[in-house]
Write an enzyme that holds these catalytic residues in place. Structure first.
Site, PDB file in Angstrom:
ATOM      1  N   ASP A  58       2.296  43.610  68.575  1.00 14.29           N
ATOM      2  CA  ASP A  58       1.413  44.630  69.144  1.00 14.29           C
ATOM      3  C   ASP A  58       0.199  44.887  68.258  1.00 14.29           C
ATOM      4  OD1 ASP A  58       3.208  44.890  71.243  1.00 14.29           O
ATOM      5  OD2 ASP A  58       4.359  46.461  70.239  1.00 14.29           O
ATOM      6  N   ASP A  65      -3.731  48.743  72.144  1.00 13.26           N
ATOM      7  CA  ASP A  65      -2.805  47.945  72.941  1.00 13.26           C
ATOM      8  C   ASP A  65      -1.710  48.866  73.467  1.00 13.26           C
ATOM      9  OD1 ASP A  65      -1.652  45.323  73.854  1.00 13.26           O
ATOM     10  OD2 ASP A  65      -0.002  45.982  72.558  1.00 13.26           O
ATOM     11  N   GLU A 101      -7.395  47.081  77.181  1.00  8.81           N
ATOM     12  CA  GLU A 101      -7.201  45.907  78.033  1.00  8.81           C
ATOM     13  C   GLU A 101      -7.279  46.330  79.490  1.00  8.81           C
ATOM     14  OE1 GLU A 101      -4.189  42.030  78.259  1.00  8.81           O
ATOM     15  OE2 GLU A 101      -3.629  43.838  77.159  1.00  8.81           O
TER      16      GLU A 101
END
Length: 398
Positions: free
Chosen positions: A355, A189, A274
């Protein structure tokens, strides 16, 4: 992937003599001139509903060299001039393939100064590189050796805005081969408080390279803004000083990204990220500077090509997947999760670091993508789409 198929560019700094610098500067100018002439000719032909290809522009170059106005094109090597026509052909191919915008004219002040030489335009012997139209080899700082037994297939010479000279050699690198397979997988992330948060719980600090030199850069830019417009010597000095600060920031950032991506690829078989639309995210003027400094797009690019080199897999999860709002323990989806909320407690009693929870969810979603057979780069070119966690059949690629 076989090792012989891996082509790798090795970039070195060099220090040209005055004669070499003058020759290369002339070559840069001629390359820019030929590119612009060919682009103008192709654009004009397009208005007449005609198509002009590389072979036709190459014939035009021969005619241009015979004119009195453009006779100076004969003073430099013809190889970079032919290469710039090939580059223009690639630009038009990408445009017609809807992968790029219409090619733009090169600017003397803003465009990159570079020239590409193929094997007929240089000589490489005993570790000494000599370009066409030059009698002496380049004074290269060999910061690392080329792979043993290889020779460059193309050489690109460039000068950056800070005045530094570089030579990039494209070679087959037999040392690049797939790493031993492992069963490790990691969710990644990206963020601003921490550059990366891994599903293992590890957090990697955001070095904020631009912030470290922000005051110095601001002073240099203020000095530059006060100089009279034009090509005066004082303005050139001020511009060069600001460019050197930018170059230092860029070098530090790239060095950190290379070390980080190499480590992640070596340690993990599968890496899940992502699929962010950074281009749209930087439209937020509050966060644009920090996002640009973090360089998420460059991080992803490095991760993908190194994974391809070393036999790893990169999975990009759908950008609309709610990784931050989803409880990685029970799967409950929260209604809202503002950016200022860094820790939160789910109804199941689990307290999450925002996170770390997102990284864990990305890892789970990446495994679902792999199980469903979805593409490695979903939704890269078009917005929208269904969350990877909810897919039951593979999507057709756009």
């Amino acid at each position: 992937m076989t090792a012989s198929h891996v082509k790798r560019a090795f970039k070195y700094r060099f220090y040209p003599s005055d004669a070499q610098a003058a020759e290369l500067s002339r070559t840069f100018g001629c390359v820019r001139k030929v590119y612009n002439l060919a682009l103008a000719a192709r654009t004009e032909a397009w208005t007449r509903q005609e198509r002009v290809n590389y072979n036709q522009t190459s014939a035009m170059l021969t005619v241009w060299k015979k004119t009195e106005e453009l006779a100076y094109l004969n003073e430099v090597s013809s190889v970079p001039l032919q290469q710039t026509l090939r580059h223009l052909q690639v630009a038009f191919t990408n445009f017609f393939g809807k992968r790029a915008k219409y090619p733009r004219f090169k600017s003397r002040k803003k465009s990159r100064k570079s020239a590409e030489y193929t094997t007929s335009g240089f000589r490489f012997r005993d570790g000494r590189l000599t370009l066409a139209k030059m009698t002496q080899p380049l004074d290269i700082v060999w910061s690392r050796p080329l792979p043993e037994g290889t020779k460059p297939s193309t050489v690109t010479v460039s000068q950056d805005a800070a005045g530094r000279w570089f030579v990039s050699m494209l070679c087959d690198d037999p040392t690049v081969r797939p790493l031993p397979a492992t069963d490790t997988a990691v969710g990644i992330d990206v963020g601003l408080d921490h550059f990366l948060t891994l599903s293992t719980g590890e957090k990697i600090t955001n070095p904020r390279h631009e912030r470290r030199d922000r005051a110095r850069l601001a002073r240099a830019q203020r000095v530059l803004a006060k100089k009279a417009k034009g090509d005066g010597a004082n303005r050139r000095k001020a511009r060069r000083k600001a460019a050197k600060i930018h170059a230092r920031i860029t070098d530090r950032r790239r060095d950190n990204l290379h070390k980080l991506t190499t480590r992640l690829v070596r340690e993990n078989q599968t890496l899940v990220i992502e699929d962010l639309t950074v281009r749209n995210m930087v439209k937020n003027h509050t966060l644009a500077r920090a996002i640009s400094d973090a360089s998420w797009s460059e991080f992803r690019s490095m991760l993908e090509y190194k994974a391809a080199w070393y036999g790893r897999e990169v999975i990009a999860v759908d950008r609309w997947f709610p990784s931050s709002k989803l409880c990685s323990t029970c799967g409950t989806l929260q209604d809202k999760m503002p950016l200022h909320v860094r820790t939160w407690t789910c109804d199941c009693g689990t307290t999450h670091d925002r996170d770390v929870n997102a990284a864990k969810n990305l890892l789970a979603a990446g495994r679902a993508v792999a199980a469903c057979g979805a593409g490695v780069r979903p939704q890269r070119s078009s917005p929208g789409g269904q969350s990877a966690m909810k897919q039951e059949v593979p999507r057709r690629e756009p």
